[in-house]
Design a protein around this motif. Sequence first.
Motif, mmCIF file in Angstrom:
data_model
loop_
_atom_site.group_PDB
_atom_site.id
_atom_site.type_symbol
_atom_site.label_atom_id
_atom_site.label_comp_id
_atom_site.label_asym_id
_atom_site.label_seq_id
_atom_site.Cartn_x
_atom_site.Cartn_y
_atom_site.Cartn_z
ATOM 1 N N SER A 92 0.838 -1.209 0.000
ATOM 2 C CA SER A 92 0.000 0.000 0.000
ATOM 3 C C SER A 92 0.869 1.254 0.000
ATOM 4 O O SER A 92 0.694 2.171 0.822
ATOM 5 N N ASN A 93 1.852 1.272 -0.917
ATOM 6 C CA ASN A 93 2.739 2.414 -1.105
ATOM 7 C C ASN A 93 3.615 2.700 0.119
ATOM 8 O O ASN A 93 4.080 3.834 0.314
ATOM 9 N N THR A 94 3.843 1.675 0.915
ATOM 10 C CA THR A 94 4.707 1.808 2.100
ATOM 11 C C THR A 94 5.719 0.672 2.085
ATOM 12 O O THR A 94 5.388 -0.465 1.737
ATOM 13 N N LEU A 95 6.975 0.993 2.439
ATOM 14 C CA LEU A 95 7.996 -0.036 2.511
ATOM 15 C C LEU A 95 8.038 -0.612 3.927
ATOM 16 O O LEU A 95 8.202 0.122 4.906
ATOM 17 N N LEU A 96 7.880 -1.912 3.998
ATOM 18 C CA LEU A 96 7.916 -2.601 5.289
ATOM 19 C C LEU A 96 9.320 -3.156 5.514
ATOM 20 O O LEU A 96 9.974 -3.636 4.588
ATOM 21 N N SER A 97 9.779 -3.128 6.780
ATOM 22 C CA SER A 97 11.106 -3.659 7.117
ATOM 23 C C SER A 97 11.106 -4.138 8.564
ATOM 24 O O SER A 97 10.179 -3.865 9.335
ATOM 25 N N GLY A 98 12.166 -4.843 8.945
ATOM 26 C CA GLY A 98 12.320 -5.291 10.320
ATOM 27 C C GLY A 98 11.127 -6.118 10.806
ATOM 28 O O GLY A 98 10.677 -7.067 10.153
ATOM 29 N N ALA A 99 10.583 -5.743 11.998
ATOM 30 C CA ALA A 99 9.469 -6.485 12.589
ATOM 31 C C ALA A 99 8.208 -6.422 11.740
ATOM 32 O O ALA A 99 7.303 -7.257 11.912
ATOM 33 N N GLN A 100 8.140 -5.468 10.790
ATOM 34 C CA GLN A 100 6.971 -5.381 9.908
ATOM 35 C C GLN A 100 6.919 -6.528 8.906
ATOM 36 O O GLN A 100 5.915 -6.726 8.234
ATOM 37 N N LEU A 101 8.023 -7.301 8.835
ATOM 38 C CA LEU A 101 8.084 -8.442 7.925
ATOM 39 C C LEU A 101 7.883 -9.769 8.668
ATOM 40 O O LEU A 101 8.048 -10.832 8.043
ATOM 41 N N GLU A 102 7.521 -9.710 9.917
ATOM 42 C CA GLU A 102 7.498 -10.910 10.754
ATOM 43 C C GLU A 102 6.149 -11.110 11.446
ATOM 44 O O GLU A 102 5.544 -10.176 11.971
ATOM 45 N N GLY A 103 5.671 -12.358 11.425
ATOM 46 C CA GLY A 103 4.454 -12.723 12.136
ATOM 47 C C GLY A 103 4.738 -13.836 13.134
ATOM 48 O O GLY A 103 5.562 -14.728 12.865
ATOM 49 N N LEU A 104 4.061 -13.804 14.294
ATOM 50 C CA LEU A 104 4.328 -14.767 15.369
ATOM 51 C C LEU A 104 3.027 -15.373 15.895
ATOM 52 O O LEU A 104 1.977 -14.720 15.917
ATOM 53 N N TYR A 105 3.128 -16.642 16.350
ATOM 54 C CA TYR A 105 1.943 -17.290 16.927
ATOM 55 C C TYR A 105 2.365 -18.474 17.786
ATOM 56 O O TYR A 105 3.407 -19.089 17.548
ATOM 57 N N ARG A 106 1.509 -18.797 18.788
ATOM 58 C CA ARG A 106 1.750 -19.938 19.677
ATOM 59 C C ARG A 106 0.416 -20.648 19.942
ATOM 60 O O ARG A 106 -0.623 -19.999 20.104
ATOM 61 N N THR A 107 0.465 -21.988 20.004
ATOM 62 C CA THR A 107 -0.751 -22.755 20.270
ATOM 63 C C THR A 107 -0.389 -24.070 20.964
ATOM 64 O O THR A 107 0.728 -24.574 20.782
ATOM 65 N N PRO A 108 -1.303 -24.631 21.783
ATOM 66 C CA PRO A 108 -1.028 -25.931 22.422
ATOM 67 C C PRO A 108 -0.918 -27.049 21.381
ATOM 68 O O PRO A 108 -1.593 -27.013 20.349
ATOM 69 N N ILE A 109 -0.099 -28.033 21.671
ATOM 70 C CA ILE A 109 0.078 -29.151 20.739
ATOM 71 C C ILE A 109 -1.086 -30.132 20.842
ATOM 72 O O ILE A 109 -1.649 -30.563 19.835
ATOM 73 N N ASP A 110 -1.465 -30.507 22.081
ATOM 74 C CA ASP A 110 -2.535 -31.479 22.310
ATOM 75 C C ASP A 110 -2.274 -32.760 21.504
ATOM 76 O O ASP A 110 -1.139 -33.186 21.354
#
Length: 251
Positions: free
Chosen positions: A182-200
């Motif tokens: 959207s006409n913005t340059l992403l860098s650093g943490a803006q390029l990273e996604g995180l998630y955690r969930t139980p294994i069960d």
Amino acid sequence: MGRRNKLALLAVALVGGIVLFAVGAPGAVPGLGESPTMGDPGESTPQNGNVGTADGTPTETPTPTPTPTVTPTEAPTETPTATPTATPQPPRDIDTAAFVRSIQQELALYRNYYANVGPTPQPAYDASLSTTGTIPSKLKEAASVHSERMAAEGTVAHEAGGVGTQARLEAVGLGSCRVEHSNTLLSGAQLEGLYRTPIDDDSETELGRQIADGLMDDDHARRVLLADGADHLGVGVATADGQVYATVLVC
């Protein structure tokens, strides 16, 4: 018989009559055949407050038996039942390669959906991100290191072990990575996604679906994964204490 003899016989007879009278008349002369005054038959006169029996033996007044004092019995104290401690289960082995493939496939479905059927449809094309080659391999390396550090610390954050996203990208030679969105340059943490969930007991395929859904539900991670200028994807996972930690990086 002469007068004198008659008088003597008369005197003897008179004395004998007096004696017979004295013996035969009860109570006439004390000490001479007198019977003592008696009570009712079978009863003697009490001398000490006790009533005697017919044979004169005193009958003792029964002593009241004291009523025993009842000592209250204390209710037994219940011993609390110890709650059994659950035996820790050994960590489940995860097929990491199958798990990562499942995440990649689910994220590709999301990319294609938004590109072809979403709010701004585009001509049909494969909008999935590349997961093979040099850049995806480096992204995966950086993502895997971060997931391991998050699992060790039990936290979900862009900085773990004192190392942030940009420093990790630089460590694998991708410090200059930038992505337009959207006409913005992403860098650093803006390029990273995180998630955690139980294994069960979920399979690797199901776990991959859960991770992808969780990432797309997060505003920050969704913007990263749907960035217009993103071409490459790296996915890293790690497990600890029944939880699975996932990191995704795009470039």
